[in-house]
Design an enzyme around this catalytic site. Sequence first.
Site, mmCIF file in Angstrom:
data_model
loop_
_atom_site.group_PDB
_atom_site.id
_atom_site.type_symbol
_atom_site.label_atom_id
_atom_site.label_comp_id
_atom_site.label_asym_id
_atom_site.label_seq_id
_atom_site.Cartn_x
_atom_site.Cartn_y
_atom_site.Cartn_z
ATOM 1 C CG ASP A 68 -0.320 -0.517 2.487
ATOM 2 O OD1 ASP A 68 0.911 -0.537 2.568
ATOM 3 O OD2 ASP A 68 -1.061 -0.888 3.405
ATOM 4 C CG ASN A 137 -8.810 -1.403 12.009
ATOM 5 O OD1 ASN A 137 -7.876 -2.063 11.555
ATOM 6 N ND2 ASN A 137 -9.262 -0.304 11.427
HETATM 7 C C1 F6R Z 1 1.573 -1.475 6.139
HETATM 8 C C2 F6R Z 1 0.197 -1.991 6.225
HETATM 9 C C3 F6R Z 1 -0.580 -1.970 7.496
HETATM 10 C C4 F6R Z 1 0.266 -2.259 8.751
HETATM 11 C C5 F6R Z 1 -0.606 -2.203 9.995
HETATM 12 C C6 F6R Z 1 0.193 -2.443 11.258
HETATM 13 O O1 F6R Z 1 2.069 -1.609 4.819
HETATM 14 O O2 F6R Z 1 -0.321 -2.398 5.243
HETATM 15 O O3 F6R Z 1 -1.592 -2.930 7.417
HETATM 16 O O4 F6R Z 1 0.851 -3.517 8.622
HETATM 17 O O5 F6R Z 1 -1.227 -0.967 10.065
HETATM 18 O O6 F6R Z 1 1.086 -1.382 11.443
HETATM 19 P P1 F6R Z 1 2.237 -1.457 12.505
HETATM 20 O O7 F6R Z 1 3.166 -2.553 12.074
HETATM 21 O O8 F6R Z 1 2.906 -0.117 12.443
HETATM 22 O O9 F6R Z 1 1.607 -1.755 13.817
#
Ligand code: F6R
Length: 251
Positions: A68, A137
Amino acid sequence: MIKIIASKTAEEAGIAAAEVIADIVKAKPNAVLGLATGSSPIGMYKELIARYEKGELSFKNVKTVNLDEYVGLSADHDQSYAYFMSTNLFDYIDIDKSNTNLPNGLAKDPAAEAARYDGVIASMGGVDIQVLGIGNNGHIGFNEPSDHFTYGTNLVDLTDSTIDANSRFFASRDLVPTQALTMGIGQIMAADKILLIALGKGKAEILEKSLFGPVTPNVPASVLRFFKGEVIVCADDEALSVIREKHPDAV
Ligand code: F6R
């Protein structure tokens, strides 16, 4: 099939996750890696860089597709996911940057950009392993809780909880982009293997819900239970705490 690799600390979980990726790259030097950003994979990237520096691994023929990108941020904005990938991995390994792919956050027409990215993913001929973090979430990529599962790359409005969570990286909350382009759930599910990294107690509830609750687009990560192949979950003790409490035999 879901395989949980339990580690005491986040650092150990990062090393365990790097081991999974390293095995794939060693077996298939031209592997296609689906990559993620955020805090969860940082330790894994550090370990992969260390193994590259020791001469154990080469990424020369590896191709990557990221999950993303924020809409509105350029590749050189220090909070863009393109910048994250350069500064946390690509700048330190022997990958050919022309083999790395992310959605273009500055595209004038996000729908056209989503279609272009679908083409990029299709042109890879299959992703060998898709790395995922998990949102508080339950989101994977930026596929937020919803009443349906997405298939292809899509433009999403980030939820308040995601904007809150990500505001820790920005000078203020109103600077956090409100939209993103994300690979769809169907594309994530089309990979050969999935590696989900979950660290810290903030992920404990949602990890249990995703791996043991009902499969529902309301908890996007729950769809991984229907994955055709192996889902490897690299998690630390804190992230596994609710699973250990409710399902003592699971880990
Ligand atoms: C990042 C992504 C998100 C993160 C998620 C967790 O490319 O697609 O889904 O993996 O928001 O974020 P962190 O690892 O910062 O807790």
